[in-house]
Design an enzyme around this catalytic site. Structure first.
Site, mmCIF file in Angstrom:
data_model
loop_
_atom_site.group_PDB
_atom_site.id
_atom_site.type_symbol
_atom_site.label_atom_id
_atom_site.label_comp_id
_atom_site.label_asym_id
_atom_site.label_seq_id
_atom_site.Cartn_x
_atom_site.Cartn_y
_atom_site.Cartn_z
ATOM 1 N N ARG A 92 -10.209 0.598 8.507
ATOM 2 C CA ARG A 92 -9.726 -0.751 8.791
ATOM 3 C C ARG A 92 -10.771 -1.586 9.500
ATOM 4 O O ARG A 92 -10.522 -2.752 9.784
ATOM 5 C CB ARG A 92 -8.538 -0.634 9.717
ATOM 6 C CG ARG A 92 -7.209 -0.854 9.047
ATOM 7 C CD ARG A 92 -6.166 -0.608 10.110
ATOM 8 N NE ARG A 92 -4.970 -1.327 9.889
ATOM 9 C CZ ARG A 92 -3.885 -0.798 9.340
ATOM 10 N NH1 ARG A 92 -3.895 0.427 8.907
ATOM 11 N NH2 ARG A 92 -2.802 -1.526 9.220
ATOM 12 N N ARG A 137 10.996 -0.820 11.056
ATOM 13 C CA ARG A 137 9.904 -0.467 11.975
ATOM 14 C C ARG A 137 9.855 -1.423 13.157
ATOM 15 O O ARG A 137 10.124 -2.622 12.995
ATOM 16 C CB ARG A 137 8.568 -0.543 11.219
ATOM 17 C CG ARG A 137 8.103 0.787 10.693
ATOM 18 C CD ARG A 137 6.986 0.685 9.695
ATOM 19 N NE ARG A 137 5.828 -0.077 10.131
ATOM 20 C CZ ARG A 137 4.716 -0.202 9.404
ATOM 21 N NH1 ARG A 137 4.624 0.400 8.230
ATOM 22 N NH2 ARG A 137 3.701 -0.921 9.830
ATOM 23 N N LYS A 193 0.835 -1.212 0.000
ATOM 24 C CA LYS A 193 0.000 0.000 0.000
ATOM 25 C C LYS A 193 0.870 1.263 0.000
ATOM 26 O O LYS A 193 0.680 2.165 -0.812
ATOM 27 C CB LYS A 193 -0.929 0.028 1.234
ATOM 28 C CG LYS A 193 -1.877 -1.160 1.325
ATOM 29 C CD LYS A 193 -2.821 -1.045 2.508
ATOM 30 C CE LYS A 193 -2.131 -1.095 3.861
ATOM 31 N NZ LYS A 193 -1.439 -2.363 4.156
ATOM 32 N N ARG A 214 -0.546 -8.866 13.065
ATOM 33 C CA ARG A 214 -1.201 -7.843 12.236
ATOM 34 C C ARG A 214 -2.002 -8.486 11.101
ATOM 35 O O ARG A 214 -3.074 -8.004 10.737
ATOM 36 C CB ARG A 214 -0.148 -6.876 11.665
ATOM 37 C CG ARG A 214 0.326 -5.851 12.707
ATOM 38 C CD ARG A 214 1.692 -5.273 12.388
ATOM 39 N NE ARG A 214 1.797 -4.681 11.084
ATOM 40 C CZ ARG A 214 2.944 -4.504 10.423
ATOM 41 N NH1 ARG A 214 4.089 -4.849 10.984
ATOM 42 N NH2 ARG A 214 2.944 -3.961 9.234
ATOM 43 N N ARG A 235 11.475 -5.086 5.076
ATOM 44 C CA ARG A 235 11.285 -3.667 4.719
ATOM 45 C C ARG A 235 12.293 -2.783 5.461
ATOM 46 O O ARG A 235 12.605 -2.974 6.620
ATOM 47 C CB ARG A 235 9.866 -3.238 5.098
ATOM 48 C CG ARG A 235 9.685 -1.714 5.042
ATOM 49 C CD ARG A 235 8.261 -1.274 5.195
ATOM 50 N NE ARG A 235 7.521 -2.030 6.154
ATOM 51 C CZ ARG A 235 6.190 -2.112 6.174
ATOM 52 N NH1 ARG A 235 5.490 -1.478 5.250
ATOM 53 N NH2 ARG A 235 5.572 -2.820 7.088
HETATM 54 P P1 AP5 Z 1 4.753 -1.513 1.815
HETATM 55 O O1 AP5 Z 1 4.364 -0.768 0.595
HETATM 56 O O2 AP5 Z 1 5.513 -0.780 2.852
HETATM 57 O O3 AP5 Z 1 3.492 -2.294 2.432
HETATM 58 P P2 AP5 Z 1 2.164 -1.769 3.134
HETATM 59 O O4 AP5 Z 1 1.007 -2.446 2.503
HETATM 60 O O5 AP5 Z 1 2.153 -0.279 3.196
HETATM 61 O O6 AP5 Z 1 2.375 -2.433 4.557
HETATM 62 P P3 AP5 Z 1 2.305 -1.871 6.027
HETATM 63 O O7 AP5 Z 1 2.978 -2.913 6.862
HETATM 64 O O8 AP5 Z 1 2.813 -0.470 6.139
HETATM 65 O O9 AP5 Z 1 0.782 -1.906 6.293
HETATM 66 P P4 AP5 Z 1 0.094 -1.930 7.621
HETATM 67 O O10 AP5 Z 1 -1.305 -1.762 7.191
HETATM 68 O O11 AP5 Z 1 0.374 -3.102 8.488
HETATM 69 O O12 AP5 Z 1 0.772 -0.707 8.432
HETATM 70 P P5 AP5 Z 1 0.254 0.728 8.841
HETATM 71 O O13 AP5 Z 1 1.432 1.619 8.883
HETATM 72 O O14 AP5 Z 1 -0.938 1.126 8.052
HETATM 73 O O15 AP5 Z 1 5.585 -2.796 1.332
HETATM 74 C C1 AP5 Z 1 6.119 -3.738 2.249
HETATM 75 C C2 AP5 Z 1 7.498 -4.199 1.765
HETATM 76 O O16 AP5 Z 1 7.362 -4.955 0.554
HETATM 77 C C3 AP5 Z 1 8.456 -3.040 1.453
HETATM 78 O O17 AP5 Z 1 9.748 -3.425 1.848
HETATM 79 C C4 AP5 Z 1 8.367 -2.902 -0.084
HETATM 80 O O18 AP5 Z 1 9.580 -2.418 -0.636
HETATM 81 C C5 AP5 Z 1 8.076 -4.323 -0.530
HETATM 82 N N1 AP5 Z 1 7.201 -4.398 -1.709
HETATM 83 C C6 AP5 Z 1 6.140 -3.582 -1.984
HETATM 84 N N2 AP5 Z 1 5.558 -3.963 -3.156
HETATM 85 C C7 AP5 Z 1 6.261 -5.041 -3.600
HETATM 86 C C8 AP5 Z 1 6.145 -5.882 -4.762
HETATM 87 N N3 AP5 Z 1 5.168 -5.686 -5.677
HETATM 88 N N4 AP5 Z 1 7.041 -6.892 -4.903
HETATM 89 C C9 AP5 Z 1 8.019 -7.097 -3.970
HETATM 90 N N5 AP5 Z 1 8.193 -6.324 -2.862
HETATM 91 C C10 AP5 Z 1 7.311 -5.315 -2.681
HETATM 92 O O19 AP5 Z 1 -0.283 0.447 10.323
HETATM 93 C C11 AP5 Z 1 0.601 0.154 11.380
HETATM 94 C C12 AP5 Z 1 -0.178 0.073 12.693
HETATM 95 O O20 AP5 Z 1 -0.794 1.352 12.975
HETATM 96 C C13 AP5 Z 1 -1.338 -0.927 12.745
HETATM 97 O O21 AP5 Z 1 -0.899 -2.235 13.088
HETATM 98 C C14 AP5 Z 1 -2.249 -0.305 13.816
HETATM 99 O O22 AP5 Z 1 -1.767 -0.580 15.107
HETATM 100 C C15 AP5 Z 1 -2.088 1.192 13.565
HETATM 101 N N6 AP5 Z 1 -3.105 1.711 12.630
HETATM 102 C C16 AP5 Z 1 -2.873 2.300 11.420
HETATM 103 N N7 AP5 Z 1 -4.031 2.639 10.832
HETATM 104 C C17 AP5 Z 1 -5.029 2.279 11.677
HETATM 105 C C18 AP5 Z 1 -6.453 2.335 11.613
HETATM 106 N N8 AP5 Z 1 -7.093 2.858 10.541
HETATM 107 N N9 AP5 Z 1 -7.161 1.847 12.661
HETATM 108 C C19 AP5 Z 1 -6.545 1.332 13.748
HETATM 109 N N10 AP5 Z 1 -5.202 1.219 13.865
HETATM 110 C C20 AP5 Z 1 -4.441 1.692 12.830
#
Ligand code: AP5
Ligand code: ZN
Length: 216
Positions: free
Chosen positions: A88, A160, A13, A171, A127
């Site tokens: 979410r 992270r 994402k 997660r 990552r």
């Molecule tokens: P990346 O693009 O970083 O993945 P992502 O989908 O953004 O993954 P996240 O782990 O950031 O998502 P998340 O939803 O768990 O975290 P968030 O910060 O929202 O890619 C991942 C890796 O793969 C990278 O190294 C990249 O280079 C590689 N990659 C990408 N595309 C690729 C491809 N096509 N092929 C190969 N490699 C690839 O949330 C974190 C925490 O915050 C949550 O756990 C929760 O506690 C809290 N939180 C956030 N939002 C909310 C909400 N709305 N409600 C409640 N709690 C929340």
């Protein structure tokens, strides 16, 4: 253009969001980034969110909804936005519908990035993020040409706190239970497009652009 990016942890994402907001010139609103910024700054919000994030749990709905509501009222969102990691839960999605109805602005698309569960852990654990500019890399799939430094700005790369195997697994579990109902929620609203995220980064991006079409 008003967009949502949906998908499990590690789906890509954040990676796709960076390219989408550049192409369509809209602000990138990542609730995860907002929480990490607040943790770094030591704010009350950061202190509240950290305990949940470290355990791989969701921050309570009322906390997240208030932040997003405030953010969407800012002027740069009037021409559209990209929400990454929000909503979410169904409660968050319903709250967002209300906020958008008050703003007189319906969603255009919800982009659901699908990736096989088996590769999500490897993606997240490998990552690395730039401390200076926030660029995202992967030790194997998208390495920086400068090793432990960012190849865009030279900044230091870090991992992270929640990108360890145990927390990522939690997660993913939370995603499957709390967030997958949104696939049906937005499908019923006829907003959902599903993208195969298990391909090269640029191929996934091309598919997203094609799915958005030229009418938006
Ligand atoms: P990346 O693009 O970083 O993945 P992502 O989908 O953004 O993954 P996240 O782990 O950031 O998502 P998340 O939803 O768990 O975290 P968030 O910060 O929202 O890619 C991942 C890796 O793969 C990278 O190294 C990249 O280079 C590689 N990659 C990408 N595309 C690729 C491809 N096509 N092929 C190969 N490699 C690839 O949330 C974190 C925490 O915050 C949550 O756990 C929760 O506690 C809290 N939180 C956030 N939002 C909310 C909400 N709305 N409600 C409640 N709690 C929340
Ligand atoms: Zn950088």
């Amino acid at each position: 253009m008003r967009l949502i990016l949906l998908g499990p942890p590690g789906a890509g994402k954040g990676t796709q969001a960076a390219a989408i907001v550049e192409k369509y010139n809209i602000p990138h609103i990542s609730t995860g980034d907002i929480f990490r910024y607040n943790i770094k700054q030591g704010t009350e919000l950061g202190k509240k969110a950290k305990g949940y994030m470290d355990q791989g749990l969701l921050v309570p709905d009322e906390v997240v909804v208030e932040i997003v509501e405030d953010r969407l009222k800012q002027e740069d969102c009037t021409g559209g936005f990209l929400l990454d990691g929000f909503p979410r839960t169904v409660v968050q999605a319903e709250a967002l519908d209300k906020v958008l109805a008050n703003m007189d602005g319906a969603l255009d698309r919800v982009i659901n990035i699908e990736v096989d569960k088996g590769i999500l852990v490897e993606r997240a654990v490998g990552r690395r993020i730039c401390r200076e500019c926030g660029a995202t890399f992967h030790v194997k799939y998208n390495p920086s040409t400068k090793g432990e430094n960012c190849d865009q700005c030279g900044g230091n790369l870090y991992q992270r706190d929640d990108d360890n195997e145990e927390t990522v697994t939690k997660r993913i579990e939370v995603y499957l239970k709390e967030t997958t109902p949104l696939i049906e929620y937005y499908s019923k609203q006829d907003k959902l497009v599903t993208i195969d995220g298990d391909r090269r980064i640029n191929e996934v991006f091309e598919d997203i652009v094609t799915s958005l079409g030229s009418e938006l």
